[in-house]
Design a protein around this motif. Structure first.
Motif, PDB file in Angstrom:
ATOM      1  N   PRO A 184       0.834  -1.198   0.000  1.00  0.00           N
ATOM      2  CA  PRO A 184       0.000   0.000   0.000  1.00  0.00           C
ATOM      3  C   PRO A 184       0.870   1.250   0.000  1.00  0.00           C
ATOM      4  N   GLN A 185       1.100   1.807  -1.200  1.00  0.00           N
ATOM      5  CA  GLN A 185       2.017   2.931  -1.339  1.00  0.00           C
ATOM      6  C   GLN A 185       1.404   4.226  -0.834  1.00  0.00           C
ATOM      7  N   ASN A 186       0.129   4.381  -1.030  1.00  0.00           N
ATOM      8  CA  ASN A 186      -0.545   5.562  -0.516  1.00  0.00           C
ATOM      9  C   ASN A 186      -2.046   5.348  -0.513  1.00  0.00           C
ATOM     10  N   THR A 187      -2.765   6.260   0.095  1.00  0.00           N
ATOM     11  CA  THR A 187      -4.208   6.103   0.186  1.00  0.00           C
ATOM     12  C   THR A 187      -4.877   6.305  -1.165  1.00  0.00           C
ATOM     13  N   PHE A 188      -4.237   7.040  -2.069  1.00  0.00           N
ATOM     14  CA  PHE A 188      -4.794   7.260  -3.404  1.00  0.00           C
ATOM     15  C   PHE A 188      -4.954   5.916  -4.127  1.00  0.00           C
ATOM     16  N   LEU A 189      -3.917   5.110  -4.134  1.00  0.00           N
ATOM     17  CA  LEU A 189      -3.948   3.796  -4.778  1.00  0.00           C
ATOM     18  C   LEU A 189      -5.008   2.920  -4.123  1.00  0.00           C
ATOM     19  N   ASP A 190      -5.050   2.943  -2.804  1.00  0.00           N
ATOM     20  CA  ASP A 190      -6.017   2.146  -2.061  1.00  0.00           C
ATOM     21  C   ASP A 190      -7.446   2.562  -2.418  1.00  0.00           C
ATOM     22  N   THR A 191      -7.682   3.870  -2.514  1.00  0.00           N
ATOM     23  CA  THR A 191      -9.008   4.388  -2.856  1.00  0.00           C
ATOM     24  C   THR A 191      -9.428   3.945  -4.253  1.00  0.00           C
ATOM     25  N   ILE A 192      -8.529   4.063  -5.215  1.00  0.00           N
ATOM     26  CA  ILE A 192      -8.833   3.666  -6.596  1.00  0.00           C
ATOM     27  C   ILE A 192      -9.141   2.173  -6.656  1.00  0.00           C
ATOM     28  N   ALA A 193      -8.295   1.363  -6.038  1.00  0.00           N
ATOM     29  CA  ALA A 193      -8.485  -0.091  -6.062  1.00  0.00           C
ATOM     30  C   ALA A 193      -9.825  -0.467  -5.441  1.00  0.00           C
ATOM     31  N   THR A 194     -10.164   0.149  -4.317  1.00  0.00           N
ATOM     32  CA  THR A 194     -11.420  -0.150  -3.632  1.00  0.00           C
ATOM     33  C   THR A 194     -12.610   0.283  -4.473  1.00  0.00           C
ATOM     34  N   ARG A 195     -12.524   1.452  -5.086  1.00  0.00           N
ATOM     35  CA  ARG A 195     -13.631   1.986  -5.880  1.00  0.00           C
ATOM     36  C   ARG A 195     -13.930   1.092  -7.090  1.00  0.00           C
ATOM     37  N   PHE A 196     -12.904   0.614  -7.764  1.00  0.00           N
ATOM     38  CA  PHE A 196     -13.120  -0.134  -8.995  1.00  0.00           C
ATOM     39  C   PHE A 196     -13.281  -1.624  -8.777  1.00  0.00           C
ATOM     40  N   ASP A 197     -12.906  -2.132  -7.621  1.00  0.00           N
ATOM     41  CA  ASP A 197     -12.974  -3.574  -7.397  1.00  0.00           C
ATOM     42  C   ASP A 197     -14.391  -4.109  -7.566  1.00  0.00           C
ATOM     43  N   GLY A 198     -15.380  -3.340  -7.170  1.00  0.00           N
ATOM     44  CA  GLY A 198     -16.756  -3.798  -7.299  1.00  0.00           C
ATOM     45  C   GLY A 198     -17.338  -3.623  -8.689  1.00  0.00           C
ATOM     46  N   THR A 199     -16.874  -2.615  -9.432  1.00  0.00           N
ATOM     47  CA  THR A 199     -17.501  -2.291 -10.711  1.00  0.00           C
ATOM     48  C   THR A 199     -16.831  -2.954 -11.906  1.00  0.00           C
ATOM     49  N   HIS A 200     -15.526  -3.009 -11.908  1.00  0.00           N
ATOM     50  CA  HIS A 200     -14.782  -3.649 -12.996  1.00  0.00           C
ATOM     51  C   HIS A 200     -14.040  -4.811 -12.372  1.00  0.00           C
ATOM     52  N   SER A 201     -14.669  -5.962 -12.308  1.00  0.00           N
ATOM     53  CA  SER A 201     -14.077  -7.025 -11.502  1.00  0.00           C
ATOM     54  C   SER A 201     -12.824  -7.650 -12.103  1.00  0.00           C
ATOM     55  N   ASN A 202     -12.574  -7.468 -13.408  1.00  0.00           N
ATOM     56  CA  ASN A 202     -11.372  -8.051 -14.020  1.00  0.00           C
ATOM     57  C   ASN A 202     -10.442  -6.922 -14.441  1.00  0.00           C
ATOM     58  N   PHE A 203      -9.592  -6.492 -13.536  1.00  0.00           N
ATOM     59  CA  PHE A 203      -8.734  -5.364 -13.886  1.00  0.00           C
ATOM     60  C   PHE A 203      -7.397  -5.407 -13.162  1.00  0.00           C
ATOM     61  N   VAL A 204      -6.460  -4.646 -13.723  1.00  0.00           N
ATOM     62  CA  VAL A 204      -5.179  -4.401 -13.068  1.00  0.00           C
ATOM     63  C   VAL A 204      -4.973  -2.891 -13.043  1.00  0.00           C
ATOM     64  N   LEU A 205      -4.173  -2.444 -12.099  1.00  0.00           N
ATOM     65  CA  LEU A 205      -3.740  -1.048 -12.046  1.00  0.00           C
ATOM     66  C   LEU A 205      -2.249  -1.032 -12.320  1.00  0.00           C
ATOM     67  N   GLY A 206      -1.830  -0.174 -13.250  1.00  0.00           N
ATOM     68  CA  GLY A 206      -0.420  -0.048 -13.583  1.00  0.00           C
ATOM     69  C   GLY A 206       0.102   1.316 -13.186  1.00  0.00           C
ATOM     70  N   ASN A 207       1.351   1.367 -12.761  1.00  0.00           N
ATOM     71  CA  ASN A 207       2.005   2.614 -12.390  1.00  0.00           C
ATOM     72  C   ASN A 207       2.373   3.365 -13.671  1.00  0.00           C
ATOM     73  N   ALA A 208       1.724   4.496 -13.907  1.00  0.00           N
ATOM     74  CA  ALA A 208       1.939   5.269 -15.138  1.00  0.00           C
ATOM     75  C   ALA A 208       3.231   6.070 -15.098  1.00  0.00           C
ATOM     76  N   GLN A 209       3.877   6.121 -13.943  1.00  0.00           N
ATOM     77  CA  GLN A 209       5.072   6.949 -13.808  1.00  0.00           C
ATOM     78  C   GLN A 209       6.359   6.132 -13.743  1.00  0.00           C
ATOM     79  N   ALA A 210       6.257   4.839 -13.958  1.00  0.00           N
ATOM     80  CA  ALA A 210       7.450   3.976 -13.939  1.00  0.00           C
ATOM     81  C   ALA A 210       7.621   3.325 -15.308  1.00  0.00           C
ATOM     82  N   ASN A 211       8.858   3.057 -15.671  1.00  0.00           N
ATOM     83  CA  ASN A 211       9.140   2.390 -16.947  1.00  0.00           C
ATOM     84  C   ASN A 211       8.410   1.061 -17.035  1.00  0.00           C
ATOM     85  N   GLY A 212       7.732   0.845 -18.149  1.00  0.00           N
ATOM     86  CA  GLY A 212       7.029  -0.416 -18.358  1.00  0.00           C
ATOM     87  C   GLY A 212       5.658  -0.472 -17.717  1.00  0.00           C
ATOM     88  N   ASN A 213       5.267   0.568 -16.989  1.00  0.00           N
ATOM     89  CA  ASN A 213       3.951   0.638 -16.331  1.00  0.00           C
ATOM     90  C   ASN A 213       3.632  -0.626 -15.536  1.00  0.00           C
TER      91      ASN A 213
END
Length: 150
Positions: free
Chosen positions: A10-39
């Protein structure tokens, strides 16, 4: 705070909030880091694990382009569109053939959505995967019947 399933760290509450918000609506998903090489994937939903057959340990830190799902029938044009979307930090919706861990192909409605922070910087990519194989097979059968009826 208890550890959240699917979260590498858990890097920050922002990531946690996004993951929690979308977990119920888009059940098949990944989150990628847009600021790191290779995402790299920083979060993976239970639905994505169930859909693809890969364990979290096998996909965490791989790119959110999900190139590990590419196979013989994945079109080169689609691969390039996915890479272009991630490089340009733009939205993309695409019907593409992906492959599960066991090699089974499936039609996927693949959706990349850039997520911005309060400074309007793209910090994450939400990459959702909807299995549309059944719908595509019905479409193909209908068009085959129409073609053969001429």
């Amino acid at each position: 705070m208890p550890a959240r399933k699917g979260l590498l760290a858990p890097q920050n509450t922002f990531l946690d909030t996004i993951a929690t918000r979308f977990d119920g609506t888009h059940s098949n998903f990944v989150l990628g880091n847009a600021q790191a090489n290779g995402n790299p994937i920083v979060y993976c939903s239970d639905g994505f694990v169930d859909l693809t057959g890969y364990s979290r340990a096998q996909i965490m830190q791989k790119g959110c382009s999900c190139h590990f799902l590419y196979g013989p029938e994945t079109k080169e044009e689609h691969k390039q569109q996915i890479e272009k979307s991630l490089l340009g930090k733009t939205e993309l919706k695409l019907e593409v053939i992906f492959y599960k861990k066991d090699g089974t192909p499936f039609w996927c409605l693949f959706d990349i959505v850039p997520i911005k922070n309060e400074k309007r910087d793209v910090v994450l990519f939400l990459a959702s995967h909807k299995d549309i194989t059944h719908t595509k097979m019905l479409e193909m059968n209908t068009s085959d019947e129409c073609d053969s009826g001429k």
